[in-house]
Design an enzyme around this catalytic site. Structure first.
Site, PDB file in Angstrom:
ATOM      1  N   HIS A  89       0.849  -1.203   0.000  1.00 29.28           N
ATOM      2  CA  HIS A  89       0.000   0.000   0.000  1.00 29.28           C
ATOM      3  C   HIS A  89       0.886   1.255   0.000  1.00 29.28           C
ATOM      4  O   HIS A  89       0.837   2.068   0.937  1.00 29.28           O
ATOM      5  CB  HIS A  89      -0.873  -0.063   1.259  1.00 29.28           C
TER       6      HIS A  89
ATOM      7  N   GLU B  72      -0.624   1.377  -5.395  1.00 25.45           N
ATOM      8  CA  GLU B  72      -0.438   0.110  -4.690  1.00 25.45           C
ATOM      9  C   GLU B  72      -0.405  -1.063  -5.661  1.00 25.45           C
ATOM     10  O   GLU B  72      -1.260  -1.171  -6.533  1.00 25.45           O
ATOM     11  CB  GLU B  72      -1.599  -0.089  -3.708  1.00 25.45           C
TER      12      GLU B  72
HETATM   13  O1  TA6 Z   1      -6.137   1.025  -0.619  1.00 29.47           O
HETATM   14  C1  TA6 Z   1      -7.073   2.082  -0.533  1.00 29.47           C
HETATM   15  C2  TA6 Z   1      -7.817   1.964   0.773  1.00 29.47           C
HETATM   16  O2  TA6 Z   1      -8.453   0.712   0.873  1.00 29.47           O
HETATM   17  C3  TA6 Z   1      -8.819   3.118   0.883  1.00 29.47           C
HETATM   18  O3  TA6 Z   1     -10.150   2.742   0.692  1.00 29.47           O
HETATM   19  C4  TA6 Z   1      -8.537   3.701   2.248  1.00 29.47           C
HETATM   20  O4  TA6 Z   1      -9.353   3.189   3.200  1.00 29.47           O
HETATM   21  C5  TA6 Z   1      -7.079   3.354   2.434  1.00 29.47           C
HETATM   22  O5  TA6 Z   1      -6.916   2.080   1.888  1.00 29.47           O
HETATM   23  C6  TA6 Z   1      -6.443   3.507   3.804  1.00 29.47           C
HETATM   24  O6  TA6 Z   1      -6.910   2.582   4.704  1.00 29.47           O
HETATM   25  P1  TA6 Z   1      -6.484   2.664   6.235  1.00 29.47           P
HETATM   26  O7  TA6 Z   1      -7.110   1.473   6.907  1.00 29.47           O
HETATM   27  O8  TA6 Z   1      -4.984   2.587   6.289  1.00 29.47           O
HETATM   28  O9  TA6 Z   1      -6.980   3.972   6.767  1.00 29.47           O
END
Ligand code: TA6
Length: 297
Positions: free
Chosen positions: A168, A272
């Protein structure tokens, strides 16, 4: 020396990688979380929030969180799974490699790359949520102008192992209004900001001017991030993963995220490497590997 474990923020253990060219990277054992990458002579290329929490068992906001065994909230497990909050260990077989590198350095022979391999396995906490055996390995390899992160998952249980996963990555930009992602022209994406509707991307460059949360399925293995204000470009190459997620929360959502400063959204785009929709399935003993390599100076 290719890498060393030393205390980081709040005394938390982190691996510091350094390369003869001057490039460096930092990886916390909490989450095997890469929090910093600086190519040789270059500036920091990963975004890390000044409001990030450095506490055992908490995810760090920014850098490269490791997502497994569930991408986002696409199933019944905790959002993005738990590897980003697990405590990882340095793989001892890597320590052996490291001492060979150290010995070579003492003889005046410089290694071409610097790397570390971390691992974590299922335990009573993970099995209470998800009754499966796994071993996860994360190998981080630093070169003068690149950082490669490889996630390996081995099914150590007796049944099939199904999972989704992602790296991520929060990529730093000087001004999100003058930055773009290219390489996704003509690729369908799931728009999580529009009731998961499927849209085909018809822009040569994705620019961000509102909340963006897209899963590009069956995406090309190479995309690029252009940071116009900093006059920099990053090539992003993935192997093993099939999807690319592009995320920026924009202002309103960012203000509701406790470990993010209100204007942080102006300084990153998450690009990502992911397997976000269709789970991988491993038979007992099988290993899957997926990597993301960032190249730029
Ligand atoms: O990868 C994108 C995502 O799934 C978004 O929808 C957003 O929620 C982000 O990840 C961050 O997630 P987190 O749990 O780290 O706040």
């Amino acid at each position: 020396m290719s890498h060393a474990v030393m205390p980081g923020v709040n005394g938390m253990p982190r691996v510091v990688l350094s390369h003869p060219s001057g490039s460096s990277a930092e990886i916390y054992l909490n989450g095997a979380h890469v929090t910093s990458w600086k190519p040789a002579g270059g500036a920091e290329r990963l975004f890390l929030s000044e409001a990030a929490t450095f506490q055992e068992g908490k995810a760090i906001r920014g850098g490269i969180p490791v997502v497994f065994p569930q991408f986002a909230d696409s199933g019944p497990l905790p959002k993005h799974g738990w590897l980003r909050t697990s405590t990882w260990s340095v793989d001892s077989s890597d320590a052996a490699t490291s001492s060979i590198i150290d010995a070579a350095e003492q003889l005046g022979v410089r290694p071409l790359t610097s790397s570390v391999r971390l691992f974590t396995e299922d335990d009573h906490k993970s099995r209470a949520l998800w009754p499966h055996g796994y071993r996860a390995g994360l190998t981080v390899t630093l070169d003068s102008d690149s950082l490669e992160v490889e996630l390996a998952i081995t099914n150590t249980g007796a049944e099939a192992l199904e999972f989704t996963a992602a790296l991520h990555s929060y990529l730093a930009v000087r001004d999100v209004g003058n930055a773009s992602v290219s390489g996704l022209y003509g690729i369908p994406y799931i728009d999580k900001t529009a009731s998961q509707s499927v849209v085909v991307d018809h822009s040569q460059e994705i620019t961000i001017s509102s909340e963006t949360d897209r899963i590009y399925t069956n995406a090309p293995s190479r995309v690029a991030l252009v940071d116009g204000a900093a006059e920099r470009r990053l090539e992003i190459d993935a192997t093993g993963f099939t999807d690319v997620v592009v995320w920026n929360p924009w202002g309103e959502l960012a203000r509701g995220i406790a470990d993010m400063k209100p204007d942080d959204y102006l300084r990153f785009i998450c690009v990502e490497a992911a397997r976000a929709v269709t789970p991988f399935s491993l038979v007992p003993g099988e290993t899957w590997r997926g990597s993301q390599k960032l190249t730029g100076c």
